[in-house]
Design a protein around this motif. Structure first.
Motif, PDB file in Angstrom:
ATOM      1  N   PRO A 127       0.839  -1.214   0.000  1.00 25.62           N
ATOM      2  CA  PRO A 127       0.000   0.000   0.000  1.00 25.62           C
ATOM      3  C   PRO A 127       0.869   1.258   0.000  1.00 25.62           C
ATOM      4  O   PRO A 127       2.032   1.218   0.386  1.00 25.62           O
ATOM      5  CB  PRO A 127      -0.787  -0.119   1.312  1.00 25.62           C
ATOM      6  N   ASN A 128       0.289   2.357  -0.425  1.00 27.28           N
ATOM      7  CA  ASN A 128       1.043   3.618  -0.394  1.00 27.28           C
ATOM      8  C   ASN A 128       1.367   3.982   1.045  1.00 27.28           C
ATOM      9  O   ASN A 128       0.549   3.802   1.940  1.00 27.28           O
ATOM     10  CB  ASN A 128       0.225   4.747  -1.028  1.00 27.28           C
ATOM     11  N   GLY A 129       2.539   4.479   1.277  1.00 26.55           N
ATOM     12  CA  GLY A 129       2.955   4.843   2.631  1.00 26.55           C
ATOM     13  C   GLY A 129       4.297   5.533   2.539  1.00 26.55           C
ATOM     14  O   GLY A 129       4.812   5.787   1.439  1.00 26.55           O
ATOM     15  N   PRO A 130       4.904   5.823   3.704  1.00 30.04           N
ATOM     16  CA  PRO A 130       6.171   6.567   3.698  1.00 30.04           C
ATOM     17  C   PRO A 130       7.292   5.825   2.986  1.00 30.04           C
ATOM     18  O   PRO A 130       8.255   6.445   2.554  1.00 30.04           O
ATOM     19  CB  PRO A 130       6.488   6.741   5.189  1.00 30.04           C
ATOM     20  N   GLN A 131       7.153   4.492   2.835  1.00 26.22           N
ATOM     21  CA  GLN A 131       8.190   3.733   2.125  1.00 26.22           C
ATOM     22  C   GLN A 131       8.165   4.031   0.631  1.00 26.22           C
ATOM     23  O   GLN A 131       9.177   3.871  -0.046  1.00 26.22           O
ATOM     24  CB  GLN A 131       8.004   2.221   2.355  1.00 26.22           C
ATOM     25  N   LYS A 132       6.984   4.447   0.113  1.00 26.65           N
ATOM     26  CA  LYS A 132       6.882   4.756  -1.320  1.00 26.65           C
ATOM     27  C   LYS A 132       6.878   6.268  -1.564  1.00 26.65           C
ATOM     28  O   LYS A 132       7.465   6.744  -2.530  1.00 26.65           O
ATOM     29  CB  LYS A 132       5.594   4.144  -1.897  1.00 26.65           C
ATOM     30  N   TYR A 133       6.199   6.984  -0.683  1.00 23.68           N
ATOM     31  CA  TYR A 133       6.112   8.439  -0.849  1.00 23.68           C
ATOM     32  C   TYR A 133       6.702   9.092   0.396  1.00 23.68           C
ATOM     33  O   TYR A 133       6.078   9.103   1.462  1.00 23.68           O
ATOM     34  CB  TYR A 133       4.660   8.860  -1.141  1.00 23.68           C
TER      35      TYR A 133
END
Ligand code: AHR
Length: 530
Positions: A127-133
């Protein structure tokens, strides 16, 4: 003796013997120093990658997870315990896409950016999260605070691929200019850090042969000269680390050093260290926990290749650097296995390190100790929730790994004098153990006290060993042993103490001392020399 017999006999193996035909020998030469073991060899590395920074180091000030200013407290406590001397940040490949300005100033106004690793197929599924954004909640002030709490020096990796040299100077200005002198010092103060941090270690790019710009060694030398030509100093003894070779890429080291000195040999004075990166892995399934005995030996033999890499790169550096001004900085090393699917999918590259990875750590740290004259710093990749990790943390769950225990045991070497030590043992029979010795280690002196660390890679046989110190006697011996009768042993959130070292008093003294190294073990012996 097989593995089971060894475990059953326990302390009996520690019994003193004065004359014994042991199959292995260790001879320590206290009067033959190799060099001082820089504490920085025991450094770590953190990157904005998977769960390393977000949830690993940074939980946020409002988290119910115990924290100090947003930084996970349990991590800080354990870093102090292993005397972590230096921590590298913010990458890795992330560093050459990172704009340090995004991570300073009021936290709620910092921009969100796409993380370097966002397009990795594994992470794409998460899911989108600080690891991706990247939310930039954890920036320069937060990292400097983390280092201060842990008692470690900060080591910054600057962006060479996608920012200008001016940005590099200004990051140094932000970190190191005295309070009240510059606009950037004021900005630092508004973030709660009135006084300079100060930051001594600066990496000029990362892996500039690959994600850091895809340069040749010669092209990078030109970039390095440009970046390091002028920098604001503020009385800080700045130490620049040049992006070095990938594993056995000897052409890189050759081309970089020869090009660097084309403008004069004094250019070498700008280089504190040349960064070598080396990861080991296996050719099979590549799993961290599910592996065969052959995989065990293959990985350990590959870890042991670090020694030839250090010696060969050092020799090439010496063709140009006759006065040996530049040292090696192994600022990424470790065993790289597959991401464990049972861990949160956002935590790219995280897995549960086993006893096998503890032996990789012992083998590698012993190599660094034995080459204390060549290596100024090393950083295990990476600190938490990642490759070759010392810690795992998901929300409130936390565990140290077997790698942590090796760092804990080996911290006793820090600052000691590495002395020549000859370890002889029968070679291992397995073909996958290609080139690996039967017993290996290193020894350091701290006044009259000696620290000897030994790895026995044999999965089933203890190694009875005569230990002698040339011209002196051994007494007051204490042993710390990390082993298990299951080579897959590892810690989990449910069983954080499944694998941990045990302390053993050794009632032996004299020369030689006879000691039996357990199968599949990392052992630390501490003793006095007369
Ligand atoms: O540690 C993971 C990655 O490995 C780093 O970002 C990069 O420098 C190396 O290739």
């Amino acid at each position: 003796m097989d593995r089971r017999q060894f475990v059953l006999s326990g302390l009996a193996l520690l019994a003193p013997r004065t004359s014994f035909a042991a199959s292995a020998t260790i001879e320590i030469f206290p009067n033959e120093p190799i060099g001082t073991i820089s504490p920085d060899i025991y450094g770590h590395f953190t990157e904005h990658l998977g769960g390393c920074i977000y949830d690993g180091v940074w939980v946020g000030e409002n988290s119910k997870i115990p924290n100090i200013g947003g930084i996970r407290k349990e991590l800080i406590d354990n870093l102090k315990r292993i005397k972590a001397p230096v921590i590298r940040w913010p990458g890795g490949c992330f560093a050459d896409s990172y704009n340090w300005r995004d991570g300073v100033g009021p936290r709620d106004r910092r921009p969100k950016r796409t993380n370097f690793w966002a397009n990795t197929p594994y992470l794409e599924k998460a899911p989108n999260g600080p690891q991706k954004y990247e939310p930039n909640e954890f920036g320069t002030n937060e990292f400097a605070h983390f280092c201060k709490l842990a008692g470690a020096q900060p080591y910054f990796a600057a962006n060479l691929r996608s920012l200008k040299a001016l940005d590099f100077y200004e990051w140094i200005e932000y970190c190191n200019s005295p309070a009240g002198t510059t606009t950037l010092a004021d900005l630092r103060g508004q973030g709660g850090a009135r006084d300079p941090f100060p930051v001594r270690f600066w990496g000029v790019g990362n892996e500039s042969w690959g994600c850091g710009g895809n340069f040749t060694g010669g092209e990078y030398a030109v970039e390095f000269r440009r970046f390091a030509e002028w920098v604001p100093r503020y009385n800080v003894d700045l130490a620049f680390i040049a992006s070095g070779p990938n594993s056995a890429d000897y052409a890189w080291t050759h081309d970089f050093f020869h090009k660097l000195v084309e403008k004069g040999e004094n250019t070498l004075e700008r280089v504190y260290g040349c960064a070598l990166h080396y990861y080991c892995g296996t050719t099979g399934k590549g799993n961290a926990v599910d592996f065969t005995v052959d995989d065990w030996y293959e990985l350990l033999a590959k870890a042991n290749r670090m020694e030839e890499l250090v010696r060969n790169h050092w020799q090439i550096m010496g063709e140009v650097d006759k006065e040996r001004r530049v040292k090696l900085v192994v600022d990424e090393w470790g065993a790289w296995h597959k991401t464990d699917p049972s861990i949160d999918p956002s935590y790219l590259f995280a897995y549960f390190p086993t006893l096998r990875d503890a032996l990789v750590s012992g083998i590698t740290l012993d190599i660094f100790n034995r080459n204390a004259d060549k290596i100024a710093m090393a950083n295990a990749a990476q600190l938490i929730n990642n490759i070759h990790t010392s810690f795992l943390a998901v929300g409130e769950k936390f565990t140290v790994t077997p790698i942590f225990h090796v760092f804990d045991m080996y911290a006793a070497h820090q600052g000691g004098t590495s002395v020549r030590t000859i370890v002889s043992a029968p070679r291992l029979g397995q073909s996958s153990a290609d080139g690996l010795w039967g017993l290996g280690g290193s020894c350091s002196l701290h006044g009259k006290r000696a620290v000897l660390t030994i790895v026995n890679p044999d999965t089933s046989n203890a190694q009875e060993t005569q230990i002698a110190a040339s011209g002196t006697r051994i007494s007051n011996v204490r042993a710390t042993v990390l082993t298990s009768n299951d080579i897959h042993a590892h810690n989990t959130f449910e069983q954080p103490n499944a694998l941990k070292p045990s302390q053993q008093a050794v009632a032996a003294s004299g020369s030689p001392l006879v000691y039996s190294f357990a199968p599949a073990s990392v052992t630390r012996l501490e003793f006095d020399l007369a």
